[in-house]
Design a protein around this motif. Sequence first.
Motif, short mmCIF file in Angstrom:
data_model
loop_
_atom_site.label_atom_id
_atom_site.label_comp_id
_atom_site.label_asym_id
_atom_site.label_seq_id
_atom_site.Cartn_x
_atom_site.Cartn_y
_atom_site.Cartn_z
N MET B 1 0.85 -1.20 0.00
CA MET B 1 0.00 0.00 0.00
C MET B 1 0.88 1.25 0.00
N ARG B 2 0.31 2.37 -0.47
CA ARG B 2 1.06 3.63 -0.49
C ARG B 2 0.89 4.36 0.84
N LEU B 3 1.67 5.44 1.01
CA LEU B 3 1.66 6.21 2.25
C LEU B 3 0.25 6.65 2.68
N ALA B 4 -0.55 7.14 1.68
CA ALA B 4 -1.89 7.64 2.02
C ALA B 4 -2.75 6.52 2.60
N GLU B 5 -2.64 5.31 2.03
CA GLU B 5 -3.45 4.19 2.53
C GLU B 5 -2.95 3.76 3.92
N LEU B 6 -1.63 3.75 4.09
CA LEU B 6 -1.05 3.41 5.40
C LEU B 6 -1.59 4.38 6.46
N SER B 7 -1.68 5.66 6.09
CA SER B 7 -2.21 6.68 7.00
C SER B 7 -3.68 6.40 7.33
N GLY B 8 -4.47 6.06 6.29
CA GLY B 8 -5.89 5.76 6.48
C GLY B 8 -6.10 4.54 7.37
N ARG B 9 -5.33 3.47 7.07
CA ARG B 9 -5.46 2.21 7.83
C ARG B 9 -5.07 2.38 9.29
N SER B 10 -4.01 3.17 9.54
CA SER B 10 -3.47 3.27 10.91
C SER B 10 -4.06 4.44 11.69
N GLY B 11 -4.70 5.39 10.96
CA GLY B 11 -5.20 6.58 11.64
C GLY B 11 -4.10 7.56 12.03
N VAL B 12 -2.88 7.35 11.52
CA VAL B 12 -1.76 8.25 11.83
C VAL B 12 -1.58 9.20 10.63
N PRO B 13 -1.55 10.53 10.85
CA PRO B 13 -1.39 11.48 9.73
C PRO B 13 -0.09 11.21 8.96
N THR B 14 -0.11 11.50 7.63
CA THR B 14 1.08 11.21 6.81
C THR B 14 2.31 11.96 7.32
N ALA B 15 2.14 13.20 7.78
CA ALA B 15 3.30 13.98 8.26
C ALA B 15 3.95 13.26 9.45
N THR B 16 3.11 12.66 10.33
CA THR B 16 3.64 11.95 11.49
C THR B 16 4.36 10.68 11.04
N ILE B 17 3.79 9.98 10.04
CA ILE B 17 4.45 8.77 9.53
C ILE B 17 5.82 9.13 8.96
N LYS B 18 5.87 10.24 8.21
CA LYS B 18 7.16 10.66 7.63
C LYS B 18 8.18 10.96 8.73
N TYR B 19 7.70 11.57 9.82
CA TYR B 19 8.59 11.85 10.96
C TYR B 19 9.11 10.54 11.57
#
Lengths: 215, 215
Positions: B1-19
Amino acid sequence: MRLAELSGRSGVPTATIKYYLREGLLPPGERVTATQAEYGEEHVRRLGLVRALIQVGRVPVATAKEVLHAIEDASLPHDARLGIAVESLPPPRGSAVDPEVLEAAGGRVAELRNALGWDHATTSVGQEMLVTAVATLMQLGYPCSAEHLMPYARLAGELAAHDMDLVEGFETPTTQLEAAVALTVLYEPVLLGLRRMAHAEEATRRYGKGVGTRS
Amino acid sequence: MRLAELSGRSGVPTATIKYYLREGLLPPGERVTATQAEYGEEHVRRLGLVRALIQVGRVPVATAKEVLHAIEDASLPHDARLGIAVESLPPPRGSAVDPEVLEAAGGRVAELRNALGWDHATTSVGQEMLVTAVATLMQLGYPCSAEHLMPYARLAGELAAHDMDLVEGFETPTTQLEAAVALTVLYEPVLLGLRRMAHAEEATRRYGKGVGTRS
């Protein structure tokens, strides 16, 4: 005893005791001269409770006042005083969760309550803590079905019975209520510390030495 | 899955995932183009653990990194990885106590350990939490003899066995270690919430209606 001795006995600095007196968290002593008052055992005990609430429980001063007034309000029946006092204690910590997940978690906790036959206290600090914790577990994908929670709930029931026995060892209704509040807060770190120690023991039993020794 | 889907699935904002990716708290995805990476189920799971540590456990980022590295360090035996990971979790809260009382409390906890036959983990976060909590109880004059603590310790032992069974339900050594860390932290508010709910139930059973309903 005088203020200095009360400070020595309780380990609370005199400036702090004066602050508690001004705020009404501690009843005034019996005045003996224009500038001096005499304090008794009930002041030592009450100081213990005030410190438990404010320093360990991190309860705001205004809330601590409400709790203490409920304890002393002889116009209320014992169970109502206990209810108000204990319900005024804020939950130890929170965490941000999705409102939809929170609703699902609420349903799961209701299911657990049904299975346990716990039909009182439908709105309570404990229930809010549990719903938030379950919502966090659900959101993170960790096991937390009513079935998973059941053994913890049964053990919590046994703990509560021990806690109440301990509280009933205190003599008067007022000291019992004080103890109920103090022990609710003060036994939380006892329980969490014991659980973590027991983890290390159990892990060593199952997987061998080395856990928790970190040499 | 791409970053946006990972964010949707986990409920963690993409900026936080990048951090988290930059800080090494989350392993990098598989690069598919110069600017895009593909993430898998292990990323969803790991994000859950990172959030449990940082948001619920209030663990500093540097400590969270140590915990995650210990979990992944295949050169260490399973029990050592578990020990390092769980011991890195800070205690939930502290309180100021007198050093002499702290020493007396340490003696009391040693007595309890002897009585229980808990002979591992002589230095541990759990033990520190318990000693501090017992010192606070002693200082405030509340009951906390080894005898008083015993029933709590026995129940903590049963809890720990349940916790380990839950952890062993996870498939691989790595997911087991992740679960051990996450459930240590996440089940603390579950347990405290259940204990407070059980108090309300037990009080109602003993003293009648009105407790916790606060009408």
